[in-house]
Scaffold this motif. Structure first.
Motif, PDB file in Angstrom:
ATOM      1  N   HIS A  98       0.807  -1.213   0.000  1.00  0.00           N
ATOM      2  CA  HIS A  98       0.000   0.000   0.000  1.00  0.00           C
ATOM      3  C   HIS A  98       0.846   1.271   0.000  1.00  0.00           C
ATOM      4  O   HIS A  98       0.316   2.356  -0.167  1.00  0.00           O
ATOM      5  N   LEU A  99       2.128   1.126   0.215  1.00  0.00           N
ATOM      6  CA  LEU A  99       3.001   2.294   0.350  1.00  0.00           C
ATOM      7  C   LEU A  99       3.952   2.482  -0.825  1.00  0.00           C
ATOM      8  O   LEU A  99       4.810   3.353  -0.774  1.00  0.00           O
ATOM      9  N   THR A 100       3.816   1.680  -1.875  1.00  0.00           N
ATOM     10  CA  THR A 100       4.746   1.779  -2.992  1.00  0.00           C
ATOM     11  C   THR A 100       4.553   3.086  -3.760  1.00  0.00           C
ATOM     12  O   THR A 100       3.494   3.711  -3.701  1.00  0.00           O
ATOM     13  N   ALA A 101       5.580   3.462  -4.485  1.00  0.00           N
ATOM     14  CA  ALA A 101       5.521   4.706  -5.263  1.00  0.00           C
ATOM     15  C   ALA A 101       4.387   4.648  -6.282  1.00  0.00           C
ATOM     16  O   ALA A 101       3.673   5.644  -6.490  1.00  0.00           O
ATOM     17  N   GLY A 102       4.184   3.505  -6.914  1.00  0.00           N
ATOM     18  CA  GLY A 102       3.114   3.368  -7.902  1.00  0.00           C
ATOM     19  C   GLY A 102       1.735   3.590  -7.311  1.00  0.00           C
ATOM     20  O   GLY A 102       0.889   4.259  -7.911  1.00  0.00           O
TER      21      GLY A 102
ATOM     22  N   GLU B  68       1.319   7.286  -6.505  1.00  0.00           N
ATOM     23  CA  GLU B  68       1.039   8.038  -7.728  1.00  0.00           C
ATOM     24  C   GLU B  68      -0.416   7.856  -8.153  1.00  0.00           C
ATOM     25  O   GLU B  68      -1.074   8.822  -8.556  1.00  0.00           O
ATOM     26  N   PHE B  69      -0.927   6.633  -8.057  1.00  0.00           N
ATOM     27  CA  PHE B  69      -2.313   6.361  -8.411  1.00  0.00           C
ATOM     28  C   PHE B  69      -3.266   7.146  -7.516  1.00  0.00           C
ATOM     29  O   PHE B  69      -4.220   7.759  -7.988  1.00  0.00           O
ATOM     30  N   ILE B  70      -2.988   7.148  -6.226  1.00  0.00           N
ATOM     31  CA  ILE B  70      -3.835   7.887  -5.278  1.00  0.00           C
ATOM     32  C   ILE B  70      -3.815   9.376  -5.599  1.00  0.00           C
ATOM     33  O   ILE B  70      -4.863  10.023  -5.663  1.00  0.00           O
TER      34      ILE B  70
END
Length: 109
Positions: free
Chosen positions: A23-27, A30-32
């Motif tokens: 839940h904490l990845t850069a991707g 970015e989506f959020i």
């Protein structure tokens, strides 16, 4: 999956997530950020038993297991199932576990 839920529901989405690494990845971040107009995310601390009503339920179940000298796994399973069934028919107990978190469930209008 989140985009599909939005399309199906036709409105904004609110997610409540724990801090699992995925839940904490850069991707994901970015989506959020890219979908902030319809997506709101609340992140709980990594481990937040005080915000989790099921922790109260399991605490009640474990009381019955504390002094149980079980002959086998089946006896433990039966004891847990019996206690959960007792709790199931006590909505006041379940509500108490929710109240203990400080959270509430607002009924739909």
């Amino acid at each position: 999956m989140i985009v599909r839920a939005r399309i199906q529901l036709g409105g904004p989405i609110v997610l409540v997530w724990d801090n699992v690494g995925l839940h904490l990845t850069a991707g994901i971040r970015e989506f959020i950020d890219a979908n902030a107009e319809w997506l709101t995310v609340f992140q709980l601390p990594t481990y937040a038993p005080d915000l989790n009503p099921q922790e109260g339920i399991w605490a009640l179940v474990k009381r019955d297991l504390g002094n149980l000298a079980a002959a086998d796994l089946g006896q433990i399973t039966r004891t847990v199932k019996r206690r959960l069934k007792q709790i199931q028919y006590r909505p006041d107990v379940v509500d108490g576990c929710l109240v203990g978190t400080g959270l509430s469930i607002d009924p739909a209008p």
